[in-house]
Design a protein around this motif. Structure first.
Motif, PDB file in Angstrom:
ATOM      1  N   ASN A 182       0.958  -1.273  -0.018  1.00 49.58           N
ATOM      2  CA  ASN A 182       0.103  -0.123   0.195  1.00 49.58           C
ATOM      3  C   ASN A 182       0.949   1.239  -0.082  1.00 49.58           C
ATOM      4  O   ASN A 182       0.091   2.384   0.077  1.00 49.58           O
ATOM      5  N   THR A 183       2.096   1.075  -0.141  1.00 47.76           N
ATOM      6  CA  THR A 183       3.059   2.318   0.387  1.00 47.76           C
ATOM      7  C   THR A 183       3.521   3.115  -0.906  1.00 47.76           C
ATOM      8  O   THR A 183       3.610   4.294  -0.875  1.00 47.76           O
ATOM      9  N   ALA A 184       4.184   2.428  -1.854  1.00 49.88           N
ATOM     10  CA  ALA A 184       4.918   3.071  -2.864  1.00 49.88           C
ATOM     11  C   ALA A 184       4.985   2.270  -4.175  1.00 49.88           C
ATOM     12  O   ALA A 184       5.016   1.178  -3.993  1.00 49.88           O
TER      13      ALA A 184
ATOM     14  N   PHE B 143      10.804  10.475   7.693  1.00 46.63           N
ATOM     15  CA  PHE B 143      10.337   9.385   6.903  1.00 46.63           C
ATOM     16  C   PHE B 143      10.945   9.525   5.464  1.00 46.63           C
ATOM     17  O   PHE B 143      11.152   8.538   4.943  1.00 46.63           O
ATOM     18  N   HIS B 144      11.147  10.623   5.119  1.00 50.26           N
ATOM     19  CA  HIS B 144      11.494  10.835   3.681  1.00 50.26           C
ATOM     20  C   HIS B 144      12.653  11.694   3.224  1.00 50.26           C
ATOM     21  O   HIS B 144      12.536  12.838   3.745  1.00 50.26           O
ATOM     22  N   ASN B 145      13.483  11.289   2.498  1.00 50.46           N
ATOM     23  CA  ASN B 145      14.596  11.975   1.900  1.00 50.46           C
ATOM     24  C   ASN B 145      14.045  12.714   0.639  1.00 50.46           C
ATOM     25  O   ASN B 145      13.516  11.851  -0.258  1.00 50.46           O
TER      26      ASN B 145
ATOM     27  N   MET C  48      13.061   1.935   9.763  1.00 54.69           N
ATOM     28  CA  MET C  48      13.590   2.829   8.663  1.00 54.69           C
ATOM     29  C   MET C  48      13.053   2.907   7.744  1.00 54.69           C
ATOM     30  O   MET C  48      12.806   1.734   6.668  1.00 54.69           O
ATOM     31  N   HIS C  49      12.404   3.872   7.239  1.00 56.62           N
ATOM     32  CA  HIS C  49      11.428   4.195   6.179  1.00 56.62           C
ATOM     33  C   HIS C  49      11.945   4.330   4.847  1.00 56.62           C
ATOM     34  O   HIS C  49      11.679   3.963   3.713  1.00 56.62           O
ATOM     35  N   ASP C  50      13.158   4.923   4.862  1.00 52.19           N
ATOM     36  CA  ASP C  50      13.683   5.503   3.804  1.00 52.19           C
ATOM     37  C   ASP C  50      15.380   5.427   3.646  1.00 52.19           C
ATOM     38  O   ASP C  50      15.728   5.297   4.773  1.00 52.19           O
TER      39      ASP C  50
ATOM     40  N   ALA D 177       9.958   0.372   0.775  1.00 50.95           N
ATOM     41  CA  ALA D 177       9.056   1.104  -0.116  1.00 50.95           C
ATOM     42  C   ALA D 177       9.891   2.104  -0.998  1.00 50.95           C
ATOM     43  O   ALA D 177       9.238   2.641  -1.892  1.00 50.95           O
ATOM     44  N   HIS D 178      10.835   2.348  -0.264  1.00 58.21           N
ATOM     45  CA  HIS D 178      11.706   3.418  -1.164  1.00 58.21           C
ATOM     46  C   HIS D 178      13.068   3.041  -1.498  1.00 58.21           C
ATOM     47  O   HIS D 178      14.040   3.503  -1.255  1.00 58.21           O
ATOM     48  N   PRO D 179      13.044   2.008  -2.653  1.00 56.63           N
ATOM     49  CA  PRO D 179      14.294   1.880  -3.134  1.00 56.63           C
ATOM     50  C   PRO D 179      14.828   3.101  -4.097  1.00 56.63           C
ATOM     51  O   PRO D 179      13.990   3.762  -4.474  1.00 56.63           O
TER      52      PRO D 179
ATOM     53  N   PHE E 250      -0.724   7.511  -0.242  1.00 53.65           N
ATOM     54  CA  PHE E 250       0.760   7.646  -0.068  1.00 53.65           C
ATOM     55  C   PHE E 250       1.283   8.039  -1.203  1.00 53.65           C
ATOM     56  O   PHE E 250       1.028   9.043  -1.690  1.00 53.65           O
ATOM     57  N   HIS E 251       2.093   7.102  -1.851  1.00 54.13           N
ATOM     58  CA  HIS E 251       3.245   7.607  -2.708  1.00 54.13           C
ATOM     59  C   HIS E 251       2.655   7.410  -4.203  1.00 54.13           C
ATOM     60  O   HIS E 251       1.829   6.259  -4.594  1.00 54.13           O
ATOM     61  N   ALA E 252       3.070   8.200  -5.050  1.00 47.06           N
ATOM     62  CA  ALA E 252       2.740   8.284  -6.519  1.00 47.06           C
ATOM     63  C   ALA E 252       4.023   8.133  -7.322  1.00 47.06           C
ATOM     64  O   ALA E 252       5.185   7.948  -7.035  1.00 47.06           O
TER      65      ALA E 252
HETATM   66 FE   FE2 Z   1       7.146   6.795   2.333  1.00 47.16          FE
END
Ligand code: FE2
Length: 550
Positions: free
Chosen positions: A182-184, A344-346, A278-280, A230-232, A534-536
């Motif tokens: 559901n995230t990215a 959360f995000h870089n 560790m989200h990102d 979710a953030h490769p 969440f992400h697009a």
């Molecule tokens: Fe995220």
């Protein structure tokens, strides 16, 4: 030699599954299942306060009841430029079944909302990511998997045990993971991946008419045995993808490099002292940057102090680990310390002489419970600011500089510059942890203006697209007019979903990233509302052609 051998093996497999497995869980109904359901009902009845509202299941956070097959020829006000030929996709939680007790915004089944754009025409579609969890809950006709929203206090511990019991008794089949997708979303090696950080990637196909189909789960020919962020990060110059997974058991962090042709290299365990969320992370041309931030996985404190299972420790320093990105082990990692925070995000990272620079959205006083149960509508205790952090590889010293006032998150850039020095950051302006009131453009070559109370034009804020009263957006993706780095970095468009709470209608907006004009280039009206999510990601026409081969 070993590497060459591995490559040969991979190339042979590539002709077949491409590292993808069909998700075909085998849950079991029966008396045992009913007994466990009954025990769960008793636990919920006696231990859960069901009078608590589920804010994240109401208003435009509420799920839509159905998927939407492609709806063509949507009304377009303005025009959709040629560079937007492709499919704009955004994922978010859309729980198919009501929770048995608690619900956290992170818990819902992933639903992808897509807008296929071709030659100025737009088609809307929404489809679930058909995860193992969703398939099994459809089989039972109800919610059966544990939720983050339940993981509080002794009740949380009991709910963990219910999940373990269902798995042990083979009522639930957890062999394909328990994630929601559901995230990215990200595109790599001819595949569109739906990601949630506690699971492996799900592979989506985009059909000719823009429709979306879940094909299976990616395990990179069994080389992936842990969760996948979710953030490769995809390096636009080399075509490689860099990723990591975090776990509650050592090694808490595992770093991976995936070649341009989809081969996943050996795991690189990263040692940190405690299990964390560790989200990102980030990459530069030569390094990978890991964030050891004090949001701890603490099941004992959950029970003892009746807290959510992830608790933030405001007394601890933040640690940033910089590792040569092709390192085979962690021997060369350099750790830097900065004041307590969560991220959360870089936005991006790059190298400048001896320094590694990270541009990021930094939070103080994180409380993950903010997106569970009730909601705090204002910004109390929620400050999320743009920061620049610098890690000096020669001196071992770190520094940071605040670049904005609260609150900004979901930072995006022109991704032709991922890992390389760039100038513009596009973010969402937030009025609470979950509601986007506008889109902001930062110029990293300019200095922030002193004395600002809120994000408005001036200093390093080059533009603000204010959504207006009662209108809320989601992550804006930058689509360049021309791919690559030969044209101006901000020559392109920002595309994002908008929901109007006054009318109950949703739309896709396209704005000019260069001038951030308040007059959108295009507004595409959607046939029904799109819940906040969440992400697009923007899938280009060229990528769609690759996806058609799946
Ligand atoms: Fe995220």
């Amino acid at each position: 030699m070993a590497e060459i051998g591995e490559k040969v093996k991979y190339d042979e497999k590539k002709k077949g599954s491409g590292g993808m497995v069909e998700v075909n869980p085998k849950p079991k109904k029966g008396v045992t299942s009913k007994v466990v359901d009954y025990i769960e009902k008793l636990i919920v009845k006696f231990m859960y306060d069901s009078s608590q509202p589920h804010h994240y299941l109401s208003g435009n956070f509420a799920p839509v009841p159905d998927e939407t097959p492609p709806v063509t020829d949507l009304p377009v006000v303005g025009h959709l430029p040629d560079c937007l030929n492709g499919e704009f996709v955004r994922v978010g939680p859309n729980p198919k079944f009501a929770p048995v007790a608690g619900y956290h915004w992170f818990d819902g089944d992933g639903m992808v909302h897509g807008m296929r754009i071709k030659n100025g025409k737009a088609t809307y579609v929404s489809r679930y990511v058909r995860t193992s969890k969703l398939k099994q809950e459809e089989y039972f006709g109800g919610s059966k998997f544990m939720k983050i929203g339940d993981l509080k206090g002794l009740f949380g511990l009991l709910m963990v045990n219910m999940q373990m019991l269902r798995a042990k008794l083979k009522i639930l089949d957890v062999s394909y993971g328990t994630g929601t997708g559901n995230t990215a979303l990200v595109y790599h090696h001819g595949k569109l991946l739906a990601l949630s950080e506690a699971d492996k990637p799900y592979v989506l196909k985009v059909l000719e008419d823009g429709d979306l189909q879940t094909l299976g789960m990616l395990d990179y020919d069994k080389r992936l045995a842990h969760s996948f962020t979710a953030h490769p990060k995809v390096d636009p110059f080399t075509g490689e993808m860099f990723t990591f997974g975090y776990s509650h058991t050592p090694p808490y962090i595992t770093y991976r490099v995936i070649s341009k042709d989809g081969f996943m290299h050996d795991p690189v365990p990263i040692t940190i002292s405690d299990p964390i969320m560790m989200h990102d992370f980030a990459i530069t041309e030569n390094y990978a940057i890991f964030m050891d931030l004090p949001l701890y996985f603490r099941p004992k404190e959950m029970v003892k102090d009746s807290k959510l299972i992830f608790t933030f420790d405001a007394t601890k320093k933040s640690r940033f680990g910089v590792l040569p990105r092709y390192a085979k082990n962690e021997l060369q990692i350099r750790w830097f310390e900065l004041p307590n925070c969560f991220i959360f995000h870089n936005a991006n990272a790059w190298e400048e002489q001896d320094e590694v620079v990270l541009v990021t959205c930094r939070l103080e006083n994180l409380d993950l419970d903010m997106v569970s149960g009730t909601v705090k509508e204002n910004l109390e205790n929620f400050g999320n600011e743009l920061y620049e952090m610098r890690f000096n590889m020669k001196t071992g010293l770190a520094s940071q500089k605040k670049l904005s006032v609260p609150s900004v998150d979901f930072p995006r850039i022109n991704e032709c510059y991922t890992g390389r020095k760039q100038r513009y950051v596009y973010g969402t302006i937030l009025d609470s942890i979950a509601k986007v009131t506008g889109i902001v453009k930062f110029d990293l070559h300019a200095e922030p203006e002193e004395g600002k109370k809120k994000i408005e034009v001036g200093g390093n804020v080059k533009g603000v697209f204010d959504l207006g009263p009662g209108r809320f957006g989601s992550e804006a993706v930058f689509v360049p007019r021309e791919p690559g780095i030969m044209s101006e970095e901000d020559d392109g468009y920002l595309i994002f979903f908008v929901h109007d709470e006054n009318t109950g209608k949703s739309a896709v907006n396209v704005i000019d990233a260069k001038n951030m004009s308040s007059d959108p280039v295009a507004v595409v009206e959607l046939p029904h509302r799109v819940p906040y999510g969440f992400h697009a990601f923007f899938v280009t026409e060229e990528q769609l052609q690759e996806l058609a081969k799946l």
